[in-house]
Design a protein around this motif. Structure first.
Motif, short mmCIF file in Angstrom:
data_model
loop_
_atom_site.label_atom_id
_atom_site.label_comp_id
_atom_site.label_asym_id
_atom_site.label_seq_id
_atom_site.Cartn_x
_atom_site.Cartn_y
_atom_site.Cartn_z
N HIS A 22 0.80 -1.17 0.00
CA HIS A 22 0.01 0.01 0.12
C HIS A 22 0.95 1.36 -0.03
CE1 HIS A 22 0.90 0.13 4.21
NE2 HIS A 22 0.62 -1.02 4.38
N SER A 23 0.20 2.37 -0.15
CA SER A 23 0.89 3.55 -0.22
C SER A 23 1.83 4.33 0.74
CB SER A 23 -0.03 4.72 -0.90
OG SER A 23 -1.32 4.66 -0.18
N SER A 24 1.81 3.38 1.85
CA SER A 24 2.56 3.51 3.02
C SER A 24 1.51 4.04 4.12
CB SER A 24 3.84 4.63 2.81
OG SER A 24 3.77 5.93 3.73
N PRO A 25 1.85 3.66 5.51
CA PRO A 25 0.80 3.79 6.24
C PRO A 25 0.31 5.12 6.61
CG PRO A 25 2.39 1.98 7.17
CD PRO A 25 3.00 2.79 5.59
N GLY A 46 -13.27 5.55 4.38
CA GLY A 46 -11.85 5.12 4.89
C GLY A 46 -11.17 6.35 5.36
N ARG A 47 -11.02 7.38 4.58
CA ARG A 47 -10.16 8.27 4.94
C ARG A 47 -10.64 8.89 6.26
NH1 ARG A 47 -8.41 13.28 2.30
NH2 ARG A 47 -10.72 13.80 1.91
N PHE A 48 -11.94 9.13 6.60
CA PHE A 48 -12.56 9.79 7.71
C PHE A 48 -12.18 8.68 8.89
CE2 PHE A 48 -15.72 9.93 11.05
CZ PHE A 48 -15.98 11.30 11.27
N VAL A 49 -12.33 7.46 8.68
CA VAL A 49 -12.16 6.62 9.82
C VAL A 49 -10.60 6.57 10.23
CG1 VAL A 49 -12.10 3.99 10.71
CG2 VAL A 49 -14.12 5.06 9.24
N LEU A 50 -9.69 6.53 9.22
CA LEU A 50 -8.35 6.42 9.48
C LEU A 50 -7.93 7.57 10.29
CD1 LEU A 50 -7.08 4.97 6.15
CD2 LEU A 50 -6.94 3.83 8.45
N ALA A 51 -8.36 8.73 9.66
CA ALA A 51 -8.21 10.06 10.56
C ALA A 51 -8.72 9.89 12.03
CB ALA A 51 -8.84 11.19 9.76
N ALA A 52 -10.00 9.35 12.06
CA ALA A 52 -10.26 9.24 13.60
C ALA A 52 -9.47 8.60 14.38
CB ALA A 52 -11.64 8.69 13.29
N LEU A 53 -8.74 7.59 13.63
CA LEU A 53 -7.98 6.56 14.64
C LEU A 53 -6.66 7.47 15.01
CD1 LEU A 53 -8.46 3.20 12.65
CD2 LEU A 53 -9.69 4.08 14.85
N ASP A 54 -6.44 8.24 13.93
CA ASP A 54 -5.03 9.02 14.22
C ASP A 54 -5.28 9.95 15.15
OD1 ASP A 54 -3.41 7.66 12.26
OD2 ASP A 54 -4.11 9.31 10.63
N GLU A 55 -6.52 10.72 15.40
CA GLU A 55 -6.72 11.67 16.14
C GLU A 55 -6.88 11.33 17.56
OE1 GLU A 55 -9.73 13.72 14.13
OE2 GLU A 55 -8.61 14.22 12.55
N ALA A 104 -14.12 1.72 13.15
CA ALA A 104 -13.04 0.89 12.42
C ALA A 104 -13.75 -0.71 12.20
CB ALA A 104 -11.63 0.72 13.26
N HIS A 105 -14.45 -1.15 13.49
CA HIS A 105 -14.93 -2.22 13.26
C HIS A 105 -15.98 -2.65 12.07
CE1 HIS A 105 -16.67 -6.18 14.41
NE2 HIS A 105 -17.85 -5.50 14.31
N VAL A 106 -16.59 -1.63 12.02
CA VAL A 106 -17.78 -1.59 10.89
C VAL A 106 -17.31 -1.45 9.56
CG1 VAL A 106 -19.64 -0.27 10.09
CG2 VAL A 106 -19.64 -0.95 12.38
N LEU A 107 -16.24 -0.67 9.55
CA LEU A 107 -15.53 -0.48 8.09
C LEU A 107 -15.09 -1.85 7.67
CD1 LEU A 107 -15.17 1.48 5.54
CD2 LEU A 107 -13.13 2.01 6.97
N HIS A 148 -4.51 -0.08 4.92
CA HIS A 148 -4.05 1.09 6.16
C HIS A 148 -4.72 0.75 7.42
CE1 HIS A 148 -3.21 3.10 2.13
NE2 HIS A 148 -2.46 3.73 3.07
N LEU A 149 -5.99 0.04 7.39
CA LEU A 149 -6.71 -0.10 8.65
C LEU A 149 -6.34 -1.51 9.45
CD1 LEU A 149 -9.51 0.96 9.65
CD2 LEU A 149 -10.73 -0.63 8.49
N LYS A 150 -5.66 -2.39 8.65
CA LYS A 150 -5.74 -3.71 9.39
C LYS A 150 -4.82 -3.84 10.79
CE LYS A 150 -1.94 -5.67 6.72
NZ LYS A 150 -0.81 -6.51 7.45
N ASP A 151 -3.95 -2.91 10.91
CA ASP A 151 -3.00 -2.99 12.10
C ASP A 151 -3.69 -2.20 13.22
OD1 ASP A 151 -1.40 -4.54 10.72
OD2 ASP A 151 -0.16 -3.22 9.91
N ARG A 152 -4.78 -1.52 12.96
CA ARG A 152 -5.23 -0.63 14.01
C ARG A 152 -6.85 -0.97 14.34
NH1 ARG A 152 -4.16 5.49 11.83
NH2 ARG A 152 -3.84 4.30 9.91
N LEU A 153 -6.81 -2.17 14.47
CA LEU A 153 -8.19 -2.66 14.79
C LEU A 153 -8.61 -2.85 16.13
CD1 LEU A 153 -8.62 -5.04 11.72
CD2 LEU A 153 -9.85 -3.08 12.03
#
Length: 906
Positions: free
Chosen positions: A5-8, A595-604, A685-688, A709-714
RNA sequence: GGGCGAAUAGCUCAGCGGUUAGAGCGCCUGCUUUACACGCAGGAAGUCACAGGUUCGAAUCCUGUUUCGCCCACCA
């Protein structure tokens, strides 16, 4: 090193860019060997043999449709834990390929005959070498997860051995024979064709009435001859009789007389045959056994000679005398003129009739008598018919079982020899010394009968469909007893277009049962044709062709796949338009941004304590609501796959992702996250992640990219392999059983219902705002009156305030009162009073509520009527009755609220 | 001559015995709301071709009719 992938942590692009993802992921999948299948006794096999496209073909939407469906099925079953084999290959496509190369030669002023057989075949192989791989790479671009290591060509050693073995077996059983029979001949391709390769089309034509004079002179009544009617006058040189019906009074006493064939002066007999129709034409029928299937049979009954009037190129031969050498249609014209000049043409009438055309060249097909090889098909057809009748093979949609049966019941022997050079050469050798026919799997050195070395192989090749018919077993190693054949055969699903049901599916059924003694597939899934936006067939000449590769470039492979398989049902044609492609592309983009939103939510997230804990916190109504619906979605998707309803599976996912998660849950989650609640991040994260798995069979690229991008942050990592395509398919039915999924039984129904009420309240406020043209930025105060439990509404007060832009939200049960001018409306069991400021038209309000009351009363009358009907209560399932009762109660509560508001309005 | 399919919102289509019939596109009204304008919110829009029948209940099953489309069949 291939990156997955395009880098985490690199920010994702604002819009999904398919081109930046597809090639990289495909290469990674393929080079990692994820597509490969092998015999694995620990797993159940799932097998699809891909319909082999023509080796020189270019990918068109039909292929894309096939690939989209078959890849979805393959990926789904792989994720379900099956050993999934999708076996690709290409077809040598005898006539089609030979014609392409012949055209090339013609451009260079040469021909196959000029260069000879050996050089020509070499030339075709070169062509295949150059263009043969194109379609494979095009299939790769679609994301096809087929096992390329097993790629097979119909002319490969294995399939060739299968062809020769089958030929020999059938020959020895007397089911393949050579005979002088009337067959279809294409003068352009210069080969015989099977009945299936002839397309009939109604065309304008003429019926010519031609007088054949009596050889012995006029009758006593003055008649000088018999008048026959024909659409093909030029065949008269091959006439060997004129037939009349034995009971036809017009021709009483004429049977046995002789008539004179025009131009040639040849004498032919008048015969009686019941096959002649009394009411067609003149009642006298010219019999041309060499050029008409009916006449051929009549000729056999009466032992008439067979005269061939055509050269292989369609010109008339020497029996046509002065017309010899003329092309058949030119000859027709010239002959008619001659007959007219001779006074033998009694008339010409317009006569539209069905004309056979060669499927490949489009030229008019001529029935001719020649020595050809045939399969005596009836015994094979009977078994194939039986296998569908007893359900060993099921056809989807079911109606095609009738079509299949009808064809099998009326099947005629199959002409399998072709006068071509490109294909499987017929494994038959003729002896010059003893006339023995040697049929052999290996090329023999000598005649089997007398040992003579003077043997020559039959010049012809086999119908392409002969080898295609063996495909499901020849690709798995038959005639060897391989582990592959044992494990992967019969295949699970044969998926293809309904247009080749007879050509291919039927032949595979017959050949599979014959060779392997088992059906080649458990289910036949027939898809429809892809048409243009106006429902017209796509064709290059019409210029309405959508090129799948261009579509992939513009919208992405996922979008093309989605567009081709959504909103369609098996066996029905489908229209593809740019609008549909756009809609599908928009969905991939929507998913990407979720996906972008969820990933951002995890980052934040500043606090994800308990993240590693088992399972999710399911206490909040929003979470329970979205999780219950996720579960229901998984159930529906799995059920749809079981029924091969791919469109339904995609519809359910689209709706859940867009209408539930994106439109509501994400917006609700924002409210809580702003307030510091971390739980929605985990739920998101779970639902997505669940949805990415469910959607992956249809949209492999965008789902994999997001998943990486998501798999390691479940929150519940459980099963996270290196690639999404290796992950397991969520299947609550499998784990919990159908009942447990039912929201009511899991105890989620109240939470779901209550949340729906919350959403309706929000909608109603938005509605009022739009209706009263109130600026979206202006907050409105609201008072809620709830009959029943108001716990969830209180818990969701902040959400309501944020999503509906409510200023102060208060409850009547706390003593709150709406201002006099408030707009009042009823949502389920809730009355919403909205302060819209001054100027509410009381009369209009009264009218609006009055109308609502009337409508609700009408609705309730219907329900009450049903419930007071003894028959209904008695006969309808308890579940249905109960549901209607609940509706009645809800409706009554609602009506009461409305009436109360009306009273307050005065 | 047989057989099959389709007929549902302006368009393309889902739904195929149980809510007041749905989606996408299009249309109308508003929105630079920090995931997405490939977007968001709200809205209008349907005697489910017609006529009978079966059923407690029909867009859904049955019969017939009409209009399109397709397949099969050796009518000179």
């Amino acid at each position: 090193m291939i990156t997955t992938h395009s880098s985490p942590r690199e920010p994702l692009s604002k819009a999904y860019e398919a081109a930046a993802v597809e090639e990289r992921l495909y290469r990674w999948w393929e080079e990692s060997g994820f597509f490969k299948a092998q015999v694995n006794p620990a797993k159940k096999p799932f097998t699809i043999i891909m319909p082999p496209p023509n080796v020189t073909g270019q990918l068109h939407l039909g292929h894309a449709m096939t690939a989209a469906i078959e890849d979805a099925l393959t990926r789904y079953h792989r994720m379900k834990g099956f050993e999934a084999l999708w076996l690709p290959g290409t077809d040598h496509a005898g006539i089609a390929t030979q014609m392409v190369v012949e055209r090339e030669l013609a451009k260079q002023g040469s021909s196959r005959h000029a260069i000879g057989r050996e050089a020509f075949v070499k030339r075709v192989w070169e062509w295949v070498g150059t263009y043969g791989g194109i379609i494979e790479d095009q299939l790769r671009r679609l994301g096809a997860s087929c096992d390329w290591s097993r790629k097979t060509f119909t002319l490969d050693e294995g399939p060739s051995l299968a062809v020769r073995t089958t030929f020999k077996n059938l020959y020895e059983r007397g089911l393949i024979y050579r005979g002088e029979r009337i067959t279809n001949w294409c003068v352009t391709c210069r080969t015989a064709l099977s009945d299936l390769e002839v397309d009939h089309a109604e065309e304008p034509g003429a019926l010519y009435q031609i007088r054949y004079e009596f050889a012995d002179g006029p009758l006593p009544d003055g008649r000088t001859g018999l008048v026959v009617a024909t659409t093909r006058p030029e065949t008269l040189f091959g006439d060997t009789a004129v037939a009349v019906h034995p009971d036809d009074p017009r021709y009483e006493g004429l049977v046995g007389k002789r008539v004179v064939l025009p131009v040639t002066g040849k004498h032919i007999p008048v015969i009686a045959d019941e096959a002649v129709a009394l009411d067609f034409g003149t009642g006298a029928l010219k019999i041309t056994p060499g050029h008409d299937p009916n006449d051929f049979e009549t000729g056999e009954r009466h032992h008439l000679p067979i005269v061939n009037v055509l050269n292989p190129d369609g010109s008339l031969n020497e029996v046509a005398g002065p017309f010899a050498g003329q092309e058949r249609l030119a000859a027709r014209k010239a002959l008619v003129a001659r007959l007219e000049a001779d006074g033998l043409l009694e008339g010409v009438t317009e006569h539209p009739h069905s004309v056979g055309h060669c499927q490949r060249s489009g030229d008019i097909v001529e029935p001719i008598v020649s020595a050809q090889w045939f399969v005596a098909i009836k015994p094979l057809a009977e078994r194939a018919l039986e296998a569908v009748r007893d359900g060993r093979t099921r056809i989807v949609p079911e109606r095609f079982e009738k079509v299949y049966a009808n064809w099998m019941e009326n099947i005629r022997d199959w002409c399998i020899s072709r006068q071509l050079w490109w294909g499987h050469r017929i494994p038959v050798w003729y002896c010059a010394d003893c006339a023995h026919v040697t049929v052999s799997i290996e090329d023999p050195a000598a005649c089997e009968g007398c040992g003579s070395a003077y043997i020559t192989q039959d010049e012809d090749v086999l119908d392409t469909w002969f080898s295609s018919g063996l495909w499901p077993h020849s690709t798995l190693g038959w005639p060897q007893k391989t582990a592959d054949l044992d494990y992967f055969y019969p295949s699970t699903v044969m998926e293809t277009g309904y247009d080749i049901l007879f050509f291919w599916v039927a032949r595979m059924m017959m050949m599979g049962l014959e060779n392997v003694d088992d059906v080649p597939f458990q289910t036949v899934y027939l898809h429809g044709l892809v048409r243009d936006a106006d429902g017209a067939k796509m064709s290059k000449t019409k210029g309405n062709v959508i090129d799948p590769l261009e579509s992939i470039a513009e919208y992405g492979a996922d979008a093309l796949r989605f567009a081709l398989t959504t909103g369609t049902t098996p066996g029905n044609d489908t229209r593809l338009s740019p609008a549909r492609l756009q809609a599908a592309r928009n969905f991939t983009n929507k998913l990407w941004n979720m996906g972008r939103f969820v990933l951002a939510a995890l980052d934040e997230a500043d606090d994800l304590s308990g993240w590693e804990g088992p399972g999710l916190d399911r206490t909040h109504p929003e979470d329970r609501w979205v999780l219950a619906k996720a579960q229901a979605t998984a159930v529906a998707v799995n059920a749809a796959f079981t029924e091969l309803q791919l469109a339904e599976a995609q519809r359910v996912l689209y709706e859940y992702l867009w209408s539930t998660v994106a439109d509501w849950y994400i917006e609700l989650a924002k409210v809580r996250m702003r307030a510091g609640d971390q739980r929605p991040r985990k739920v998101l994260a779970h639902v997505l992640e669940r949805c990415l798995r469910l959607l992956h069979p249809f949209m492999p690229y965008v789902t994999e990219e997001l998943w990486q991008h998501l798999k390691d942050r479940l929150p519940d990592p459980g099963d996270t392999p290196v690639s999404l395509m290796l992950a397991s398919m969520p299947d609550p039915v499998g784990r919990l059983g159908q009942e447990a999924v039912d929201a009511r039984l899991t105890g989620e129904a109240p939470a779901v219902e209550a949340m729906e009420t919350v959403l309706d309240v929000v909608r109603s406020v938005r509605n009022v705002r739009a209706e009263f043209k109130i600026d979206p930025a202006t907050p409105l105060d609201a008072v809620l009156t709830v009959s029943g439990d108001e716990g969830v509404l209180r818990a969701e007060a902040e959400a309501i305030r944020a999503l509906a832009r409510v200023g102060t939200l208060s409850f009547a049960s706390d003593g709150a009162q709406a201002p006099a001018g408030a707009v009042k409306l009823v949502v389920r069991n809730v009355a919403v009073m909205l302060d819209v400021g001054a100027g509410v038209d009381l009369a209009a309000e009264r009218a609006r509520l009055g109308a609502e009351a009337t409508e609700t009363e009408r609705y309730l009358r219907g329900l009450a009527g049903r419930l007071s009907n003894e028959q209904f209560v008695e006969k309808a399932p308890a579940e249905v009755v109960e549901r209607e009762r609940a509706r009645l109660e809800d409706g009554q509560a609602r009506l009461e609220r409305i009436r109360q508001l009306l009273t307050e309005l005065g």
